[in-house]
Design a protein around this motif. Structure first.
Motif, PDB file in Angstrom:
ATOM      1  N   TYR A  30      44.125 -76.714 109.145  1.00 19.67           N
ATOM      2  CA  TYR A  30      44.649 -75.823 110.182  1.00 19.67           C
ATOM      3  C   TYR A  30      43.531 -75.025 110.832  1.00 19.67           C
ATOM      4  N   LEU A  31      43.864 -74.354 111.922  1.00 19.61           N
ATOM      5  CA  LEU A  31      43.049 -73.275 112.459  1.00 19.61           C
ATOM      6  C   LEU A  31      43.971 -72.196 113.000  1.00 19.61           C
ATOM      7  N   VAL A  32      43.515 -70.954 112.923  1.00 17.92           N
ATOM      8  CA  VAL A  32      44.259 -69.795 113.427  1.00 17.92           C
ATOM      9  C   VAL A  32      43.394 -69.143 114.486  1.00 17.92           C
ATOM     10  N   PRO A  42      50.202 -82.190 110.667  1.00 18.64           N
ATOM     11  CA  PRO A  42      51.421 -82.396 109.886  1.00 18.64           C
ATOM     12  C   PRO A  42      51.074 -82.762 108.448  1.00 18.64           C
ATOM     13  N   PRO A  43      51.807 -82.230 107.479  1.00 17.33           N
ATOM     14  CA  PRO A  43      51.543 -82.575 106.072  1.00 17.33           C
ATOM     15  C   PRO A  43      51.544 -84.092 105.876  1.00 17.33           C
ATOM     16  N   ALA A  97      52.780 -83.348 120.288  1.00 14.38           N
ATOM     17  CA  ALA A  97      53.268 -84.476 119.505  1.00 14.38           C
ATOM     18  C   ALA A  97      52.367 -84.790 118.320  1.00 14.38           C
ATOM     19  N   SER A  98      51.094 -84.345 118.369  1.00 15.79           N
ATOM     20  CA  SER A  98      50.146 -84.699 117.310  1.00 15.79           C
ATOM     21  C   SER A  98      50.028 -83.619 116.248  1.00 15.79           C
ATOM     22  N   ARG A  99      50.147 -82.355 116.646  1.00 16.16           N
ATOM     23  CA  ARG A  99      49.969 -81.251 115.716  1.00 16.16           C
ATOM     24  C   ARG A  99      51.108 -80.251 115.844  1.00 16.16           C
ATOM     25  N   GLU A 100      51.318 -79.509 114.777  1.00 20.05           N
ATOM     26  CA  GLU A 100      52.268 -78.406 114.826  1.00 20.05           C
ATOM     27  C   GLU A 100      51.585 -77.183 115.442  1.00 20.05           C
ATOM     28  N   THR A 101      52.324 -76.437 116.244  1.00 13.89           N
ATOM     29  CA  THR A 101      51.833 -75.185 116.802  1.00 13.89           C
ATOM     30  C   THR A 101      52.837 -74.087 116.500  1.00 13.89           C
ATOM     31  N   LEU A 154      42.609 -74.868 126.112  1.00 13.88           N
ATOM     32  CA  LEU A 154      43.173 -75.103 124.787  1.00 13.88           C
ATOM     33  C   LEU A 154      42.931 -76.544 124.318  1.00 13.88           C
ATOM     34  N   ASP A 155      43.336 -76.817 123.087  1.00 14.04           N
ATOM     35  CA  ASP A 155      43.458 -78.177 122.526  1.00 14.04           C
ATOM     36  C   ASP A 155      42.186 -79.007 122.658  1.00 14.04           C
ATOM     37  N   TRP A 156      41.223 -78.704 121.804  1.00 11.90           N
ATOM     38  CA  TRP A 156      39.931 -79.385 121.815  1.00 11.90           C
ATOM     39  C   TRP A 156      39.851 -80.508 120.795  1.00 11.90           C
ATOM     40  N   GLU A 157      40.977 -80.974 120.286  1.00 15.98           N
ATOM     41  CA  GLU A 157      40.944 -81.945 119.198  1.00 15.98           C
ATOM     42  C   GLU A 157      40.382 -83.306 119.610  1.00 15.98           C
ATOM     43  N   LEU A 158      40.372 -83.602 120.923  1.00 17.87           N
ATOM     44  CA  LEU A 158      39.847 -84.885 121.387  1.00 17.87           C
ATOM     45  C   LEU A 158      38.428 -84.768 121.951  1.00 17.87           C
ATOM     46  N   ALA A 159      37.755 -83.651 121.695  1.00 18.76           N
ATOM     47  CA  ALA A 159      36.373 -83.480 122.175  1.00 18.76           C
ATOM     48  C   ALA A 159      35.467 -84.559 121.599  1.00 18.76           C
ATOM     49  N   HIS A 160      34.483 -84.963 122.407  1.00 23.23           N
ATOM     50  CA  HIS A 160      33.555 -86.003 121.968  1.00 23.23           C
ATOM     51  C   HIS A 160      32.326 -85.965 122.856  1.00 23.23           C
TER      52      HIS A 160
END
Length: 448
Positions: A102-104, A58-59, A33-37, A215-221
């Motif tokens: 982005y990241l690939v 998302p743009p 819901a937060s990022r495009e994959t 996967l999905d490390w965007e909430l790492a802290h």
């Protein structure tokens, strides 16, 4: 993906890898819901993995700093032995023209869909050992060097969550009670480490041999590592299974795996505190996602649907806090006079259910993303139909019941809990709050 974006990405990867990048397949994946994959397939070249995964903001909602942090987290996690994809490229600290933030990464084998992991026979032999293996994986993860991951957020988790809660909507009694319990029962921090922040069923790739990727490390802290264990055990991530660790198995096996890998034996009471925190945190995240729907975009419907999932968290929190079930029984019932045909027949609930059936039937044979989005749409139509059938009468009933407690609205009652004027231990208060939550849940998701 637009042709312009696809061409810009192919040109960028050709430069980074030193080999011509030509995409032979580009597919938007469901979920997230937060990022495009996106799944990317490339022409065979020794310098280029044949299958790649693209994650991008998302743009218009780019967060390049967080994306850069996530890329560094993948690299450091791989260094300490956590199975992760290889990062091929990322946008760095600034969105790139024509591509964005982005990241690939390389595409790993395995399945991440919780319903399949919990139900398909091919995962039957691996499910029993997953709690132990997840514990060992977390033990390795918490050895990551924070210095190697610049930009990791570092804040008091409870105060930060309270700030997000007050920013995203009005007060709710069950959530107020949970904040109060967490403040009163907060254990000392065990230590500070890198915390994944979203380590759960759904973000773990698994095949018949075991865990293949985190996967999905965007909430790492930075924070208490026990947060990751509590989040993994939060009921939301069990997907209907009775087993507490992601629906797979027992906390004892999780704790044993963690101790064998890290030398630290988790305290069950501390992990329980983080499990309560996890249910409250997911409620706040649901509110945040619902607010994001105002920004538009192609996932607006999904964000709105997630907003209604707060009711699931409220129910879980009342259970965790020991608030007994109400003696009033099933509160939800038909709310309108069946003779009232002011707007004609058929009535709105029946109309919505007919559209719900149509949306599901019309998507048969479509591509996976369209099927997924049609299911979300059908789910939202079901919520609207149930609310239309009972909403008016139940609003009136609860207005009366709240008045008997001395409050005009549910928000006022919630503020009474915040001030300590009342508690859920008082039977009339607990009954009203439980009935409010159960009613919301039966409209939002009666199968929960």
């Amino acid at each position: 993906m637009s042709e312009t974006f696809e061409d810009a990405l192919a040109e960028r990867l050709s430069t980074v890898l030193g080999a011509a990048c030509v995409f032979t397949g580009v597919e938007r994946l469901t979920g997230g819901a937060s990022r495009e994959t996106w799944s990317l397939t490339t022409k065979s070249d020794p310098a280029l993995p044949p299958e790649l995964i693209l994650r991008r903001d998302p743009p218009g909602r780019e967060d390049p700093g967080r994306m850069s942090m996530e890329a560094a987290a993948f690299v450091e996690a791989g260094r300490v032995g956590v199975p992760v994809p290889e990062i091929v490229d990322n946008s760095g600290g600034e969105p790139l023209p024509g591509i964005g933030s982005y990241l690939v990464m390389s595409r790993l084998p395995g399945e991440a869909l919780p319903q399949r992991l919990l139900r398909d026979e091919r995962f039957g032999s691996v499910r029993a050992r997953l709690p132990y293996d997840l514990g060992r994986t977390l033990g390795r993860l918490h050895r990551m060097d924070p210095v190697a991951v610049p930009g990791l957020p570092d804040h008091d988790p409870l105060e930060f969550l309270l700030g997000e809660y007050t920013r995203t909507g009005g007060p709710l009694p069950a959530l107020e009670a949970a904040f109060s319990w967490l403040r009163d029962n907060r254990p000392p921090a065990t230590r500070k480490s890198v915390v994944h922040g979203d380590f759960r069923n759904g973000n773990i790739l698994v095949d018949e041999d075991g865990i293949r990727g985190v996967l999905d490390w965007e909430l790492a802290h930075l924070g208490d590592p026990m947060e990751d264990l509590g989040w993994l055990c939060t009921k939301t991530w069990r997907f209907g299974s009775p087993h507490p660790v992601g629906g797979f198995g027992s906390r004892d096996d999780l704790f044993r795996g963690y101790a064998d890998e890290s030398g630290v034996s988790p305290d069950p009471d501390v992990v329980h505190w983080w499990e309560v925190f996890g249910s409250l945190r997911w409620a706040v995240i649901c509110r945040m996602q619902a607010m994001r729907a105002d920004d538009g975009g192609d996932n607006t419907l999904e964000l709105l649907a997630i907003g209604r999932r707060v009711a699931e968290c409220e129910r879980d929190l009342l259970d965790l806090l020991g608030v007994p079930a109400s003696a009033t029984g099933d509160v939800v019932r038909a709310g309108d006079d069946p003779a009232d045909d002011l707007f004609g027949t058929r009535r709105i609930g029946e109309l919505l259910r007919a559209v719900q059936d149509f949306v599901v039937d019309a998507s048969a044979g479509a591509d996976p993303r369209s099927v997924y989005r049609s299911r979300v749409a059908a789910h939202v139509l079901g919520i609207a139909a149930r609310e239309s059938e009972v909403g008016y009468a139940l609003r009136e009933e609860f207005r009366t019941r709240l008045g008997e407690l001395g409050y005009r609205t549910e928000s006022e009652l919630a503020l009474g809990l915040r001030a300590g004027d009342i508690t859920l231990e008082e039977t009339p208060v607990g009954c009203v709050v439980r009935d409010l939550v159960d009613t919301r849940l039966r409209v939002a998701n009666p199968r929960y």
